[in-house]
Design a protein around this motif. Structure first.
Motif, PDB file in Angstrom:
ATOM      1  N   LYS A 141      25.045  13.698  36.162  1.00 22.98           N
ATOM      2  CA  LYS A 141      24.073  14.458  36.945  1.00 22.98           C
ATOM      3  C   LYS A 141      22.708  14.388  36.275  1.00 22.98           C
ATOM      4  O   LYS A 141      22.592  14.424  35.048  1.00 22.98           O
ATOM      5  N   LYS A 142      21.654  14.299  37.099  1.00 30.82           N
ATOM      6  CA  LYS A 142      20.297  14.127  36.603  1.00 30.82           C
ATOM      7  C   LYS A 142      19.410  15.312  36.967  1.00 30.82           C
ATOM      8  O   LYS A 142      19.647  16.016  37.951  1.00 30.82           O
ATOM      9  N   LYS A 143      18.357  15.512  36.161  1.00 28.04           N
ATOM     10  CA  LYS A 143      17.296  16.452  36.482  1.00 28.04           C
ATOM     11  C   LYS A 143      16.154  15.648  37.104  1.00 28.04           C
ATOM     12  O   LYS A 143      15.605  14.752  36.466  1.00 28.04           O
ATOM     13  N   ILE A 144      15.831  15.964  38.344  1.00 30.79           N
ATOM     14  CA  ILE A 144      14.886  15.152  39.111  1.00 30.79           C
ATOM     15  C   ILE A 144      13.692  16.008  39.529  1.00 30.79           C
ATOM     16  O   ILE A 144      13.855  17.082  40.125  1.00 30.79           O
ATOM     17  N   LEU A 145      12.498  15.534  39.229  1.00 32.19           N
ATOM     18  CA  LEU A 145      11.251  16.210  39.590  1.00 32.19           C
ATOM     19  C   LEU A 145      10.629  15.508  40.789  1.00 32.19           C
ATOM     20  O   LEU A 145      10.469  14.284  40.791  1.00 32.19           O
ATOM     21  N   ILE A 146      10.276  16.277  41.815  1.00 28.76           N
ATOM     22  CA  ILE A 146       9.619  15.740  43.005  1.00 28.76           C
ATOM     23  C   ILE A 146       8.211  16.308  43.084  1.00 28.76           C
ATOM     24  O   ILE A 146       8.022  17.531  43.045  1.00 28.76           O
ATOM     25  N   ASP A 147       7.222  15.428  43.185  1.00 27.52           N
ATOM     26  CA  ASP A 147       5.818  15.838  43.233  1.00 27.52           C
ATOM     27  C   ASP A 147       5.326  15.777  44.672  1.00 27.52           C
ATOM     28  O   ASP A 147       5.263  14.705  45.275  1.00 27.52           O
ATOM     29  N   VAL A 204      18.299   6.146  43.740  1.00 26.81           N
ATOM     30  CA  VAL A 204      18.102   7.036  42.593  1.00 26.81           C
ATOM     31  C   VAL A 204      19.448   7.404  41.957  1.00 26.81           C
ATOM     32  O   VAL A 204      19.579   7.430  40.727  1.00 26.81           O
ATOM     33  N   SER A 205      20.449   7.671  42.774  1.00 25.74           N
ATOM     34  CA  SER A 205      21.763   8.052  42.247  1.00 25.74           C
ATOM     35  C   SER A 205      22.394   6.936  41.417  1.00 25.74           C
ATOM     36  O   SER A 205      23.122   7.212  40.455  1.00 25.74           O
ATOM     37  N   ASN A 206      22.119   5.696  41.794  1.00 27.32           N
ATOM     38  CA  ASN A 206      22.786   4.564  41.145  1.00 27.32           C
ATOM     39  C   ASN A 206      21.869   3.757  40.235  1.00 27.32           C
ATOM     40  O   ASN A 206      22.251   2.670  39.784  1.00 27.32           O
ATOM     41  N   TYR A 207      20.683   4.285  39.973  1.00 30.90           N
ATOM     42  CA  TYR A 207      19.767   3.580  39.079  1.00 30.90           C
ATOM     43  C   TYR A 207      20.343   3.560  37.658  1.00 30.90           C
ATOM     44  O   TYR A 207      20.940   4.551  37.235  1.00 30.90           O
ATOM     45  N   HIS A 251      21.567   0.377  38.205  1.00 41.90           N
ATOM     46  CA  HIS A 251      22.365  -0.654  38.880  1.00 41.90           C
ATOM     47  C   HIS A 251      21.786  -0.975  40.261  1.00 41.90           C
ATOM     48  O   HIS A 251      21.810  -2.141  40.691  1.00 41.90           O
ATOM     49  N   SER A 252      21.257   0.037  40.946  1.00 44.38           N
ATOM     50  CA  SER A 252      20.676  -0.177  42.269  1.00 44.38           C
ATOM     51  C   SER A 252      19.456  -1.094  42.187  1.00 44.38           C
ATOM     52  O   SER A 252      19.233  -1.938  43.071  1.00 44.38           O
ATOM     53  N   TYR A 253      18.671  -0.942  41.123  1.00 44.69           N
ATOM     54  CA  TYR A 253      17.504  -1.800  40.919  1.00 44.69           C
ATOM     55  C   TYR A 253      17.947  -3.254  40.774  1.00 44.69           C
ATOM     56  O   TYR A 253      17.384  -4.162  41.407  1.00 44.69           O
ATOM     57  N   ALA A 254      18.965  -3.486  39.975  1.00 39.62           N
ATOM     58  CA  ALA A 254      19.486  -4.846  39.759  1.00 39.62           C
ATOM     59  C   ALA A 254      20.029  -5.436  41.062  1.00 39.62           C
ATOM     60  O   ALA A 254      19.824  -6.624  41.366  1.00 39.62           O
ATOM     61  N   GLN A 255      20.713  -4.596  41.860  1.00 37.69           N
ATOM     62  CA  GLN A 255      21.261  -5.056  43.133  1.00 37.69           C
ATOM     63  C   GLN A 255      20.157  -5.482  44.094  1.00 37.69           C
ATOM     64  O   GLN A 255      20.255  -6.524  44.749  1.00 37.69           O
ATOM     65  N   MET A 256      19.102  -4.660  44.195  1.00 39.03           N
ATOM     66  CA  MET A 256      17.996  -4.976  45.099  1.00 39.03           C
ATOM     67  C   MET A 256      17.256  -6.231  44.643  1.00 39.03           C
ATOM     68  O   MET A 256      16.751  -6.999  45.471  1.00 39.03           O
ATOM     69  N   LYS A 257      17.161  -6.437  43.348  1.00 41.99           N
ATOM     70  CA  LYS A 257      16.489  -7.632  42.834  1.00 41.99           C
ATOM     71  C   LYS A 257      17.288  -8.891  43.131  1.00 41.99           C
ATOM     72  O   LYS A 257      16.726  -9.955  43.364  1.00 41.99           O
ATOM     73  N   SER A 258      18.607  -8.774  43.119  1.00 43.16           N
ATOM     74  CA  SER A 258      19.458  -9.954  43.333  1.00 43.16           C
ATOM     75  C   SER A 258      19.751 -10.201  44.811  1.00 43.16           C
ATOM     76  O   SER A 258      19.963 -11.341  45.239  1.00 43.16           O
ATOM     77  N   ASN A 259      19.755  -9.122  45.626  1.00 41.60           N
ATOM     78  CA  ASN A 259      20.096  -9.274  47.044  1.00 41.60           C
ATOM     79  C   ASN A 259      19.532  -8.108  47.845  1.00 41.60           C
ATOM     80  O   ASN A 259      20.186  -7.065  47.973  1.00 41.60           O
ATOM     81  N   THR A 260      18.341  -8.293  48.401  1.00 37.02           N
ATOM     82  CA  THR A 260      17.693  -7.185  49.126  1.00 37.02           C
ATOM     83  C   THR A 260      18.470  -6.771  50.366  1.00 37.02           C
ATOM     84  O   THR A 260      18.318  -5.668  50.862  1.00 37.02           O
ATOM     85  N   ALA A 261      19.329  -7.679  50.887  1.00 36.29           N
ATOM     86  CA  ALA A 261      20.102  -7.354  52.092  1.00 36.29           C
ATOM     87  C   ALA A 261      21.118  -6.260  51.852  1.00 36.29           C
ATOM     88  O   ALA A 261      21.644  -5.673  52.812  1.00 36.29           O
ATOM     89  N   CYS A 262      21.383  -5.918  50.582  1.00 35.38           N
ATOM     90  CA  CYS A 262      22.365  -4.865  50.298  1.00 35.38           C
ATOM     91  C   CYS A 262      21.939  -3.525  50.882  1.00 35.38           C
ATOM     92  O   CYS A 262      22.787  -2.657  51.127  1.00 35.38           O
ATOM     93  N   GLN A 263      20.651  -3.350  51.128  1.00 32.81           N
ATOM     94  CA  GLN A 263      20.160  -2.073  51.681  1.00 32.81           C
ATOM     95  C   GLN A 263      20.703  -1.796  53.078  1.00 32.81           C
ATOM     96  O   GLN A 263      20.762  -0.645  53.503  1.00 32.81           O
ATOM     97  N   TYR A 264      21.108  -2.842  53.793  1.00 26.50           N
ATOM     98  CA  TYR A 264      21.617  -2.640  55.157  1.00 26.50           C
ATOM     99  C   TYR A 264      23.048  -2.141  55.178  1.00 26.50           C
ATOM    100  O   TYR A 264      23.531  -1.694  56.229  1.00 26.50           O
ATOM    101  N   SER A 265      23.722  -2.182  54.056  1.00 32.75           N
ATOM    102  CA  SER A 265      25.126  -1.758  54.010  1.00 32.75           C
ATOM    103  C   SER A 265      25.308  -0.428  53.299  1.00 32.75           C
ATOM    104  O   SER A 265      26.430  -0.024  53.001  1.00 32.75           O
ATOM    105  N   ILE A 266      24.196   0.285  53.025  1.00 31.71           N
ATOM    106  CA  ILE A 266      24.287   1.572  52.314  1.00 31.71           C
ATOM    107  C   ILE A 266      24.837   2.635  53.266  1.00 31.71           C
ATOM    108  O   ILE A 266      24.393   2.720  54.402  1.00 31.71           O
TER     109      ILE A 266
END
Length: 364
Positions: free
Chosen positions: A3-9, A344-347, A349-364
């Motif tokens: 679990k993370k502490k997340i600040l939203i501005d 954000v939840s999977n960072y 790893h999510s950053y690496a996934q998007m860099k290797s295959n941007t199409a992964c966003q359509y299957s979230i």
């Protein structure tokens, strides 16, 4: 998952809408969410309506020198919050969070949907972020390795059909029903740091627009600042959180605002904008040129804008045409809240996934 502490501005009323579903979903996942917000009435009203507590960051300023001083103090306040609460991640449409992340262990996710050529100062601040998230419309910009492009718009974080359902009680409150002809006019204050030379509708133009529309149906005006006495009778009489239902059912949405014209267009309502940003921003240009959901005009082209409004008023099945165009747009785009929650939840790893295959966003 840790679990993370997340600040939203939060720096603009639209940011409350942008992050409201993200806040709810991340809290459901067990993350601690802390909200920092400018002391702006519309922001505070919206946060209260969604039962969100927040840390007051002070009042925004109109004068340019005062704006920069405010941003400096804003950075210091956020720095204190980050250190005091041991924040893991910071996210926002924010100049301050990326700066704070450079001197702390916090990772910053900066959302930006404006072209660097139009908002260079904001772009420089955002370049300090751990990750820069923009719509794919801005994929052509060189923002370095931290740049991630999503197939969505900021407004689809809360106006995507998965997130937004019109509230029938809103029209009932105004004595109307779906299918009634009415128009919403939005007039901006142009007080942001990038609005220094911006021009919108003059009072004379506003009155000409009102006179054109009055014979066709009801008129409602919403504005950031005090409304002119000549237009007071048209002031929108509902609270801010209800505006999107009114936009959805409106016959036309017309104004000199950036965000709200895009919101109405993405809701499937014909939208017309006049200001000095017309044609200069890639995201609104895509909505206009690729999906034909809105029209934009420069201040010198007011007569051409009136002509376009007249053409739209004469068009048969206007709303049905726009619903079809909206469906075409939605077929290409994703629910931004689902994407942000996943990212954000999977960072990281999510950053690496998007860099290797941007199409992964359509299957979230």
């Amino acid at each position: 998952m840790k679990k993370k502490k997340i600040l939203i501005d939060i720096n603009h009323p639209a940011h409350v809408h942008l992050f409201k579903n993200f806040i709810a979903e991340m809290r459901q996942k067990g993350h601690l969410i802390i909200i920092a917000a400018k002391n702006v009435k519309a922001i505070k009203d919206l946060l209260r309506s969604y039962e969100c507590d927040y840390i007051d960051m002070g009042s925004k300023k109109d004068q340019m020198v005062a704006k920069y001083f405010y941003e400096f103090i804003h950075v210091l306040k956020l720095l204190f919050v980050v250190i005091a609460h041991r924040i893991d991640y910071g996210i926002g449409v924010s100049m301050a969070l990326p700066m704070v992340s450079k001197v702390t262990t916090m990772k910053s996710f900066a959302l930006d949907d404006d072209d660097l050529t139009v908002t260079p100062l904001f772009g420089k601040a955002v370049s300090l972020a751990t990750v820069i998230l923009t719509p794919h419309s801005l994929a052509f910009e060189d923002r370095g390795k931290a740049h991630i492009c999503h197939q969505s718009y900021h407004e689809l974080a809360y106006l995507h059909p998965k997130r937004f359902k019109p509230d029938p009680s809103v029209l009932q409150e105004l004595g109307m029903a779906p299918g009634d002809t009415y128009f919403i006019l939005r007039f901006n204050a142009f007080k942001a740091h990038h609005d220094t030379a911006a021009v919108g509708l003059s009072l004379e133009q506003k009155l000409a627009l009102v006179n054109l529309l009055k014979p066709y149906g009801k008129l409602f005006i919403t504005t950031e600042r005090a409304i002119e006495p000549e237009l007071e009778m048209f002031r929108l009489p509902v609270t801010p959180e209800k505006i999107h239902t009114l936009m959805y059912h409106a016959t036309l949405f017309i104004g000199d605002s950036q965000t709200m014209v895009s919101e109405a267009a993405l809701l499937g309502t014909p939208s017309v904008k006049l200001n000095s940003f017309a044609g200069r921003l890639s995201v609104p240009n895509e909505i206009e040129n690729r999906y034909e959901l809105c029209y934009s005009f420069l201040p010198r082209d007011f007569e051409a804008m009136l002509q376009k409004v007249s053409e739209l008023l004469a068009m048969k099945d206007l709303k049905n045409v726009w619903r079809y165009r909206q469906e075409t747009m939605l077929a290409d785009k994703i629910d931004l809240t689902s994407f942000l929650t996943w990212f954000v939840s999977n960072y990281p790893h999510s950053y690496a996934q998007m860099k290797s295959n941007t199409a992964c966003q359509y299957s979230i």
